[in-house]
Design a protein around this motif. Sequence first.
Motif, mmCIF file in Angstrom:
data_model
loop_
_atom_site.group_PDB
_atom_site.id
_atom_site.type_symbol
_atom_site.label_atom_id
_atom_site.label_comp_id
_atom_site.label_asym_id
_atom_site.label_seq_id
_atom_site.Cartn_x
_atom_site.Cartn_y
_atom_site.Cartn_z
ATOM 1 N N GLU A 170 15.983 27.029 3.247
ATOM 2 C CA GLU A 170 16.434 28.390 2.942
ATOM 3 C C GLU A 170 16.452 28.706 1.454
ATOM 4 O O GLU A 170 16.078 29.803 1.037
ATOM 5 N N ILE A 171 16.899 27.791 0.612
ATOM 6 C CA ILE A 171 17.058 28.091 -0.814
ATOM 7 C C ILE A 171 15.700 28.371 -1.466
ATOM 8 O O ILE A 171 15.531 29.354 -2.189
ATOM 9 N N SER A 172 14.722 27.513 -1.179
ATOM 10 C CA SER A 172 13.393 27.718 -1.757
ATOM 11 C C SER A 172 12.596 28.768 -1.003
ATOM 12 O O SER A 172 11.673 29.377 -1.549
ATOM 13 N N GLY A 173 12.939 28.960 0.266
ATOM 14 C CA GLY A 173 12.194 29.884 1.103
ATOM 15 C C GLY A 173 10.913 29.295 1.666
ATOM 16 O O GLY A 173 10.147 29.986 2.350
ATOM 17 N N ARG A 174 10.660 28.020 1.380
ATOM 18 C CA ARG A 174 9.422 27.405 1.867
ATOM 19 C C ARG A 174 9.478 27.142 3.373
ATOM 20 O O ARG A 174 10.526 26.763 3.913
ATOM 21 N N VAL A 175 8.336 27.315 4.010
ATOM 22 C CA VAL A 175 8.182 27.031 5.436
ATOM 23 C C VAL A 175 6.957 26.151 5.619
ATOM 24 O O VAL A 175 5.893 26.417 5.041
ATOM 25 N N LEU A 176 7.092 25.095 6.395
ATOM 26 C CA LEU A 176 5.975 24.215 6.729
ATOM 27 C C LEU A 176 5.749 24.276 8.238
ATOM 28 O O LEU A 176 6.673 24.071 9.026
ATOM 29 N N LYS A 177 4.498 24.562 8.626
ATOM 30 C CA LYS A 177 4.140 24.625 10.043
ATOM 31 C C LYS A 177 3.185 23.493 10.367
ATOM 32 O O LYS A 177 2.262 23.211 9.609
ATOM 33 N N VAL A 178 3.415 22.849 11.510
ATOM 34 C CA VAL A 178 2.597 21.717 11.925
ATOM 35 C C VAL A 178 1.906 22.061 13.236
ATOM 36 O O VAL A 178 2.554 22.448 14.209
ATOM 37 N N SER A 179 0.580 21.913 13.261
ATOM 38 C CA SER A 179 -0.202 22.111 14.483
ATOM 39 C C SER A 179 -0.977 20.832 14.776
ATOM 40 O O SER A 179 -1.433 20.142 13.859
ATOM 41 N N THR A 180 -1.153 20.512 16.056
ATOM 42 C CA THR A 180 -1.902 19.316 16.431
ATOM 43 C C THR A 180 -2.362 19.429 17.872
ATOM 44 O O THR A 180 -1.880 20.272 18.635
ATOM 45 N N ASP A 181 -3.280 18.540 18.258
ATOM 46 C CA ASP A 181 -3.692 18.400 19.648
ATOM 47 C C ASP A 181 -3.169 17.099 20.247
ATOM 48 O O ASP A 181 -3.472 16.763 21.392
ATOM 49 N N GLN A 182 -2.373 16.353 19.471
ATOM 50 C CA GLN A 182 -1.870 15.054 19.896
ATOM 51 C C GLN A 182 -0.731 15.203 20.913
ATOM 52 O O GLN A 182 -0.040 16.226 20.947
ATOM 53 N N PRO A 183 -0.478 14.154 21.725
ATOM 54 C CA PRO A 183 0.601 14.227 22.716
ATOM 55 C C PRO A 183 1.992 13.984 22.142
ATOM 56 O O PRO A 183 2.990 14.361 22.752
ATOM 57 N N GLY A 184 2.060 13.349 20.961
ATOM 58 C CA GLY A 184 3.364 13.002 20.417
ATOM 59 C C GLY A 184 3.483 13.282 18.937
ATOM 60 O O GLY A 184 2.499 13.506 18.233
ATOM 61 N N MET A 185 4.734 13.270 18.456
ATOM 62 C CA MET A 185 4.998 13.398 17.035
ATOM 63 C C MET A 185 6.245 12.595 16.707
ATOM 64 O O MET A 185 7.309 12.800 17.305
ATOM 65 N N GLN A 186 6.115 11.672 15.779
ATOM 66 C CA GLN A 186 7.255 10.886 15.323
ATOM 67 C C GLN A 186 7.987 11.681 14.248
ATOM 68 O O GLN A 186 7.443 11.938 13.180
ATOM 69 N N PHE A 187 9.209 12.094 14.554
ATOM 70 C CA PHE A 187 10.035 12.801 13.575
ATOM 71 C C PHE A 187 10.968 11.777 12.947
ATOM 72 O O PHE A 187 11.786 11.154 13.617
ATOM 73 N N TYR A 188 10.831 11.619 11.624
ATOM 74 C CA TYR A 188 11.584 10.593 10.896
ATOM 75 C C TYR A 188 12.346 11.251 9.755
ATOM 76 O O TYR A 188 11.785 12.039 8.983
ATOM 77 N N SER A 189 13.618 10.947 9.642
ATOM 78 C CA SER A 189 14.487 11.614 8.671
ATOM 79 C C SER A 189 14.760 10.773 7.417
ATOM 80 O O SER A 189 15.787 10.954 6.770
ATOM 81 N N GLY A 190 13.852 9.857 7.089
ATOM 82 C CA GLY A 190 13.990 9.091 5.851
ATOM 83 C C GLY A 190 15.205 8.190 5.826
ATOM 84 O O GLY A 190 15.831 8.008 4.770
ATOM 85 N N ASN A 191 15.510 7.588 6.967
ATOM 86 C CA ASN A 191 16.732 6.785 7.085
ATOM 87 C C ASN A 191 16.720 5.545 6.193
ATOM 88 O O ASN A 191 17.775 5.100 5.733
ATOM 89 N N PHE A 192 15.538 4.978 5.948
ATOM 90 C CA PHE A 192 15.451 3.715 5.219
ATOM 91 C C PHE A 192 15.202 3.902 3.723
ATOM 92 O O PHE A 192 15.035 2.921 2.998
ATOM 93 N N LEU A 193 15.163 5.150 3.276
ATOM 94 C CA LEU A 193 15.141 5.382 1.827
ATOM 95 C C LEU A 193 16.542 5.042 1.314
ATOM 96 O O LEU A 193 17.525 5.651 1.740
ATOM 97 N N ASP A 194 16.645 4.090 0.408
ATOM 98 C CA ASP A 194 17.965 3.555 0.063
ATOM 99 C C ASP A 194 18.265 3.562 -1.434
ATOM 100 O O ASP A 194 19.193 2.891 -1.888
ATOM 101 N N GLY A 195 17.469 4.330 -2.192
ATOM 102 C CA GLY A 195 17.701 4.369 -3.622
ATOM 103 C C GLY A 195 16.936 3.322 -4.399
ATOM 104 O O GLY A 195 17.004 3.280 -5.631
ATOM 105 N N SER A 196 16.185 2.481 -3.696
ATOM 106 C CA SER A 196 15.421 1.430 -4.374
ATOM 107 C C SER A 196 14.026 1.903 -4.778
ATOM 108 O O SER A 196 13.306 1.196 -5.481
ATOM 109 N N TYR A 197 13.652 3.085 -4.324
ATOM 110 C CA TYR A 197 12.338 3.646 -4.671
ATOM 111 C C TYR A 197 12.505 4.686 -5.774
ATOM 112 O O TYR A 197 13.189 5.696 -5.580
ATOM 113 N N LYS A 198 11.860 4.457 -6.922
ATOM 114 C CA LYS A 198 11.827 5.454 -7.982
ATOM 115 C C LYS A 198 10.452 6.103 -7.931
ATOM 116 O O LYS A 198 9.435 5.474 -8.195
#
Length: 362
Positions: free
Chosen positions: A286-314
Amino acid sequence: MIKILVLVFLCTLSAVCAARPTVQKKLFGTHKGKPVYSYNLVNSDSSSVKILDYGGIITNLYTKDRYGKLGDIVLGFDNIQDYETKSPYFGALVGRYANRIAKGTFELDGVKYKLAINNPPNSLHGGLVGFDKRIWDVKRVISEEDSVGLELTLTSADMEEGFPGQLEVTVIYLLNNKNELSIEYKATTNKKTVINLTNHSYFNLAAGKAKNVLNHTVVIDADRFTIVDETQIPTGENRKVENTPFDFRKGQLIGDYIWTVKGGYDHNFCLNNPGTLHQVATVKEEISGRVLKVSTDQPGMQFYSGNFLDGSYKGKDSIVYVQHYGFAMETQHYPDSPNQREFPTTVLEPGQVYQTKTVYAW
């Protein structure tokens, strides 16, 4: 009068030329003594995507916010060394099999194949040296009036990382003036094998202006999702999303129910109406107003919320990637499909062509 007409003509010609998308090639570093190049694709709206021939990695994706200001909406690194040694698949092409295969084993026609266990106790994203860690051949730089792109090719040898068959892979990235980035995958094999390709970009539509993506609103066109065990391997049950934290059909913030999901979101969604290219997901910040749309013909999509990002990656510009700093939407087949007969098949036979397409639009 003639001078005025000439001036108008030149100005018009200049505007047309400026509107034509461009491709710029630049040395990014070296991998095992070989040069790695970055290709900057820029369209007429000034949106741009930078892609490496190493891993087919999308390192940058610049899109405009509500005020027309460009910002980089993908996570990544400024140097090749971090992509080689630290990257959790930031922006990479993933194969030969994206996602997990249980205990690193599967059978084809009674023959058991053994893969590397690089995500104990399972195999993940193609093994120890997957497609994300290879230099792809740039077969063609595409430059057209309304789009620019790259055609990348790769040969994966028979039994490479334990997979049977010599696989010939082609991936085409294409950025057009409609602000659409399409990724088209093709592959053939000389021996029966399994295949599951995807791109593993991590997105943050706030372009580094927010501490995480929990305020992003997500819509996913899926009535069911895949239940997994404690090692992220499907149990075989595809459960209805209704009355669960996984019901994104009408849209909800990533942060609304994430704390009720053990470990956060890292699940396969069984997309409605697979087989034809159509829009399957939308994300808005909402703040930036950006919208990302995803289209595909695949049967699945892995939705991942960055759970393993732990501050060790700069990452780029010295930004530290903490938990939930990015999200991924990996269009693909279901995890562990080679061992799950009820899932859509990932088997590729000689004489067949594996072909699929995904489009990210903004």
